[in-house]
Scaffold this active site. Structure first.
Site, short mmCIF file in Angstrom:
data_model
loop_
_atom_site.label_atom_id
_atom_site.label_comp_id
_atom_site.label_asym_id
_atom_site.label_seq_id
_atom_site.Cartn_x
_atom_site.Cartn_y
_atom_site.Cartn_z
N CYS A 101 0.83 -1.21 0.00
CA CYS A 101 0.00 0.00 0.00
C CYS A 101 0.86 1.26 0.00
CB CYS A 101 -0.91 0.05 1.22
SG CYS A 101 -2.27 -1.08 1.10
N ILE A 102 2.15 1.11 0.15
CA ILE A 102 2.98 2.31 0.23
C ILE A 102 4.11 2.29 -0.81
CG2 ILE A 102 2.59 3.13 2.57
CD1 ILE A 102 5.05 1.36 3.33
#
Lengths: 102, 167
Positions: A101-102
């Site tokens: 997600c990053i």
């Protein structure tokens, strides 16, 4: 499913990611890149090599990690693969779509 | 029946009004995620959220150890509110959380802002809140694009496929 890319039949998933990383070649990379609207330069290939090594070692790919790769910084990475860099770079590198997600 | 056309998300504006570690990170992670997807991204920091873009405070954000029912001891036991109020507890717990995030490759706030702007995301500060807290542009991170009014903020939110999210 199979798809003919750069004259070779390779197996891909429904999003067009290679399901067998060992089928990857530079010609396939260039063909997928063209579909994504990216023209590959030496810098792209340098980064592709980094991405493939990372994945082969089982490491998670993040934009932060690529920004610290020594190959490019985060801004240059966005410049090389405009739009969605991590998705495009992994697709062109013949590795699975990242789940980070990053 | 009429066929509904699917409009992809093209632009997102996140509003962050709190200084809690988790509120700020929620905004930053969502903003960075949008940038990674090629979505035009803006974050508007207002009220206590300004702490997240103020040089002095940005990397020292805390999570609340009192009044936070989600708080647990290591191992999952309840975290007594009285304990949370003791001096040093909040700082210690917050430092521990920051450490755990670092292990997951979640960057500190200053670096996170740089990542977001590297991908074309824009950071804005609320003018009214700046006046209230007596802050000037020089107090803020260099990644901040501008100090703007609410009116200017809404002007940026034109176009179909735009969403505003208040975190």
């Amino acid at each position: 499913m199979d798809k003919l890319i750069a004259g070779v039949n390779v197996s891909v998933n429904e999003e067009g990611y290679l399901t067998d990383s060992s089928q990857w070649t530079k010609e396939i990379a260039a063909a997928i890149a063209a579909e994504e609207g990216v023209e590959l330069t030496d810098k792209h290939y340098e980064l592709i090599e980094f991405v493939r090594n990372k994945v082969a070692n089982g490491e998670t790919l993040t934009i932060r990690g690529i920004g610290k790769s020594g190959v490019v910084n985060a801004k240059e990475f966005y410049g090389l693969f405009p739009g969605a860099p991590l998705k495009k770079a992994t697709k062109i590198s013949g590795v699975p779509k990242p789940t980070s997600c990053i | 029946m009429e066929k509904e056309e699917k409009v992809p998300l093209k632009k997102i504006l996140l509003i962050c009004s709190k200084a809690n570690l988790e509120d700020v990170y929620a905004a930053l992670v969502m903003a960075n995620g949008a940038v990674m997807e090629g979505i035009e991204t803006k974050i508007f920091f207002t009220f206590f959220g300004l702490d997240a873009i103020t040089k002095k405070t940005m990397n020292k954000l805390h999570t609340a150890t009192t009044g936070n029912p989600g708080m647990r001891m290591p191992g999952g036991l309840p975290f007594p509110t009285l304990l949370g109020g003791l001096p040093g507890i909040e700082a210690g717990v917050s430092a521990m959380m920051r450490k755990q995030m670092e292990e997951l490759d979640i960057p500190p706030v200053d670096e996170f802002l740089e990542l977001i702007t590297a991908g074309g995301g824009q950071i804005y500060a609320c003018k009214l809140a700046m006046d209230m807290f007596k802050l000037s542009k020089e107090d803020l991170s260099d990644e901040v694009e501008a100090v703007i009014t609410v009116g200017e903020l809404y002007e940026m939110c034109d176009g179909a496929g735009t969403q505003i999210v208040f975190t």
